[in-house]
Design an enzyme around this catalytic site. Structure first.
Site, PDB file in Angstrom:
ATOM      1  N   HIS A   1      51.410   4.764 -14.820  1.00  0.00           N
ATOM      2  CA  HIS A   1      52.189   4.326 -13.586  1.00  0.00           C
ATOM      3  C   HIS A   1      52.130   2.800 -13.414  1.00  0.00           C
ATOM      4  O   HIS A   1      53.286   2.241 -13.512  1.00  0.00           O
ATOM      5  CB  HIS A   1      51.961   5.254 -12.499  1.00  0.00           C
ATOM      6  CG  HIS A   1      52.891   5.063 -11.374  1.00  0.00           C
ATOM      7  ND1 HIS A   1      54.031   5.706 -10.972  1.00  0.00           N
ATOM      8  CD2 HIS A   1      52.953   3.940 -10.382  1.00  0.00           C
ATOM      9  CE1 HIS A   1      54.654   5.411 -10.143  1.00  0.00           C
ATOM     10  NE2 HIS A   1      54.148   4.246  -9.646  1.00  0.00           N
ATOM     11  N   GLU A   2      50.967   2.283 -13.069  1.00  0.00           N
ATOM     12  CA  GLU A   2      50.975   0.810 -12.755  1.00  0.00           C
ATOM     13  C   GLU A   2      51.117   0.056 -13.950  1.00  0.00           C
ATOM     14  O   GLU A   2      51.584  -1.156 -13.552  1.00  0.00           O
ATOM     15  CB  GLU A   2      49.235   0.900 -12.346  1.00  0.00           C
ATOM     16  CG  GLU A   2      48.964   1.387 -10.859  1.00  0.00           C
ATOM     17  CD  GLU A   2      50.178   1.507  -9.660  1.00  0.00           C
ATOM     18  OE1 GLU A   2      50.553   0.514  -9.554  1.00  0.00           O
ATOM     19  OE2 GLU A   2      50.119   2.507  -9.072  1.00  0.00           O
TER      20      GLU A   2
ATOM     21  N   HIS B   1      54.823  -0.664 -13.851  1.00  0.00           N
ATOM     22  CA  HIS B   1      55.145  -1.711 -12.931  1.00  0.00           C
ATOM     23  C   HIS B   1      54.825  -3.048 -13.500  1.00  0.00           C
ATOM     24  O   HIS B   1      55.737  -4.038 -13.297  1.00  0.00           O
ATOM     25  CB  HIS B   1      54.389  -1.671 -11.818  1.00  0.00           C
ATOM     26  CG  HIS B   1      54.927  -0.357 -10.620  1.00  0.00           C
ATOM     27  ND1 HIS B   1      56.347  -0.222 -10.272  1.00  0.00           N
ATOM     28  CD2 HIS B   1      54.329   0.640 -10.210  1.00  0.00           C
ATOM     29  CE1 HIS B   1      56.532   0.714  -9.454  1.00  0.00           C
ATOM     30  NE2 HIS B   1      55.451   1.238  -9.382  1.00  0.00           N
TER      31      HIS B   1
ATOM     32  N   GLU C   1      60.386   0.926  -9.287  1.00  0.00           N
ATOM     33  CA  GLU C   1      59.854   2.299  -9.545  1.00  0.00           C
ATOM     34  C   GLU C   1      60.364   3.151 -10.895  1.00  0.00           C
ATOM     35  O   GLU C   1      59.547   4.006 -11.384  1.00  0.00           O
ATOM     36  CB  GLU C   1      60.136   3.313  -8.335  1.00  0.00           C
ATOM     37  CG  GLU C   1      59.229   4.683  -8.128  1.00  0.00           C
ATOM     38  CD  GLU C   1      57.804   4.294  -8.001  1.00  0.00           C
ATOM     39  OE1 GLU C   1      57.459   3.026  -7.719  1.00  0.00           O
ATOM     40  OE2 GLU C   1      57.015   5.379  -7.980  1.00  0.00           O
TER      41      GLU C   1
END
Ligand code: ZN
Length: 467
Positions: A232-233, A236, A262
């Site tokens: 997830h990170e 980003h 997101e």
């Protein structure tokens, strides 16, 4: 931070916010921006974006006075500290008067910025420019109508079978996990010459210029816990690393919106990271590092990372139920702001909506209305960007696959750069050149629509029902 120093820290934060505000609204700077904005038609394409966005930001800022900015920042810092203890003690009544003050403050700020628009819409501009509460409500109503029956099916499935232990649980020494998470981040495109992966209680991504830092946290008994935070990170971070370095420090070198940001994390975490192709590539590599995975099949790994059932906590929710957690929050915060819902009524209405949407009801406010920090921090209008991110992610992946082919097959071959290059070209490098809905339309050919996400979730549910 020790709990006893909240007051002085809140005053410091308030003072800094006021100093920043005074610099941003200093007359010589305002005059220069106004002068440039008057020449907008004559400016080049890059300058147009930078002047337009700078003018928009300072036009919001100049309608607030420094005393209000200071008061608001202090209030958020204090309410956040109250939230920590209220949640720990499961005591909504301790937080309630602070939430009342936050809601009043956000209404006041919105009225200063633009008294002619709905307060919620004015606040939304901070997070997702160019949309409105009404537009999001229409999109979310469509999503909710389709999701509630999917969740009913999920509940029926969950009732018929015990919760499985999952293939990716066992013994996973943290040192080996650090190597594995680093390998995954690097393979999908994170540039470690311009960033780091470290550890923190709450995973996050932050950029200091071109230096992009991400964090994760490890559970020595569960490989999924760190891995999906890391992916997830990394999503980003790939966005941050894909912004135009020549435009650094200007709006054109900044991400488009929270929703688009997101979309990048969700795309890599859910659409890519939970796919069979991903595990075809990474399972053999994980097996070389973790003896406990010796007998694990790709099928078992894919099942373990796609398990789903209705639950109480948003941050632990699976893909199928997650958006209903967000829709509930969006509906309530919009009503709080327009005055049709009182703070005091929140715990009860929270329980009723959870029962209606997800079929589960929290026994405590800690597992209900107290679970998220956002409202205490004054982040009203933030929640919908999570689901907008999911909507954009599914839409972007579908558009990408129409051009580059199946990302499952690419992932199985360990080939992730083709997708990353597509995202860089269609999303990352544009910075704030376009507003979010326009960026999505240019990248995918249609305005934001929930259908690709619903198709993706329907496929996921059918897969779960088939095993
Ligand atoms: Zn995120």
């Amino acid at each position: 931070m020790p709990g006893g120093v909240v007051e002085p820290r809140a005053r410091q934060i308030g003072a800094l916010a006021a100093v920043l505000h005074e610099h941003q609204t200093a007359p010589p700077f305002l005059d220069l921006v106004d002068e440039l904005a008057a020449q907008l038609p004559q400016l080049g394409p890059h300058a147009v974006v930078d002047v337009r966005e700078t003018k928009r930001r300072i036009d919001r800022e100049r309608r607030l006075d420094a005393a209000l900015v200071r008061e608001r920042s202090m209030l958020h810092a204090q309410a956040r500290a109250v939230w920590i203890t209220a949640r720990r003690d499961d005591d909504f009544s301790a937080l309630a008067p602070w939430l009342v003050r936050v809601v009043h403050m956000e209404r006041r700020v919105a009225a200063c910025i633009d008294p002619n628009r709905e307060a919620y819409d004015v606040l939304l501009d901070n997070y997702e420019l160019g949309t409105s509460g009404a537009a999001i409500a229409a999109l979310f109503a469509e999503l909710r109508g389709a999701l509630v029956p999917l969740v009913d099916r999920l509940r029926a499935r969950a009732a018929a079978r015990p919760q499985s232990v999952g293939a990716l649980r066992g013994s996973f020494p943290v040192e080996a996990q650090r190597r594995f998470n680093q390998l995954v981040a690097e393979t999908i495109g994170f540039d470690f010459s311009k960033g780091r992966l470290d550890e923190a209680v709450h995973p996050f991504t932050t950029s200091i210029g071109n230096d992009v830092r991400i964090t994760t946290r490890y559970d020595p008994q569960d490989l999924r816990y760190a891995l999906y935070s890391t992916i997830h990170e990394t999503g980003h971070a790939l966005y941050e690393q894909g912004l135009d370095p020549a435009a650094w420090g200007t709006p054109r070198g900044e991400s488009c919106s929270l929703g688009v940001h997101e979309s990048q994390s969700r795309l890599w975490e859910n659409q890519v990271g939970r796919s069979r192709g991903f595990w075809q590539h990474f399972l053999p590599r994980a097996q070389a590092m973790f003896p406990d995975l010796a007998d694990t099949s790709v099928d078992a790994a894919v099942r373990a990372v796609n398990e789903a059932r209705p639950s109480l906590i948003r941050t632990e929710a699976d893909e199928i139920t997650y958006n209903l957690h967000i829709i509930l929050r969006f509906e309530l915060e919009r009503q709080l702001l327009d005055g049709s819902l009182d703070v005091a009524a929140l715990p009860q209405i929270w329980r009723e909506r959870m029962r209606d949407y997800l079929g589960v009801t929290p026994d405590t406010d800690r597992d209900g209305v107290l679970q998220d920090v956002h409202w205490a921090c004054g982040d009203i209008g933030y929640f919908p960007t999570y689901t907008l991110g999911n909507v954009y992610a599914a839409q972007l992946l579908r558009a990408a696959e129409a051009q580059i082919g199946s990302t499952e097959e690419l992932a199985a071959a360990g080939e992730f750069t083709v997708l990353l290059d597509w995202l860089r070209q269609h999303v990352h490098r544009h910075g704030q050149t376009h507003r979010p809905a326009e960026l999505i339309r240019l990248a995918t050919g249609t305005a934001p629509t929930p259908q690709p996400l619903l198709d993706h979730l329907e496929r996921k549910l059918s897969f779960l029902e088939s095993i």
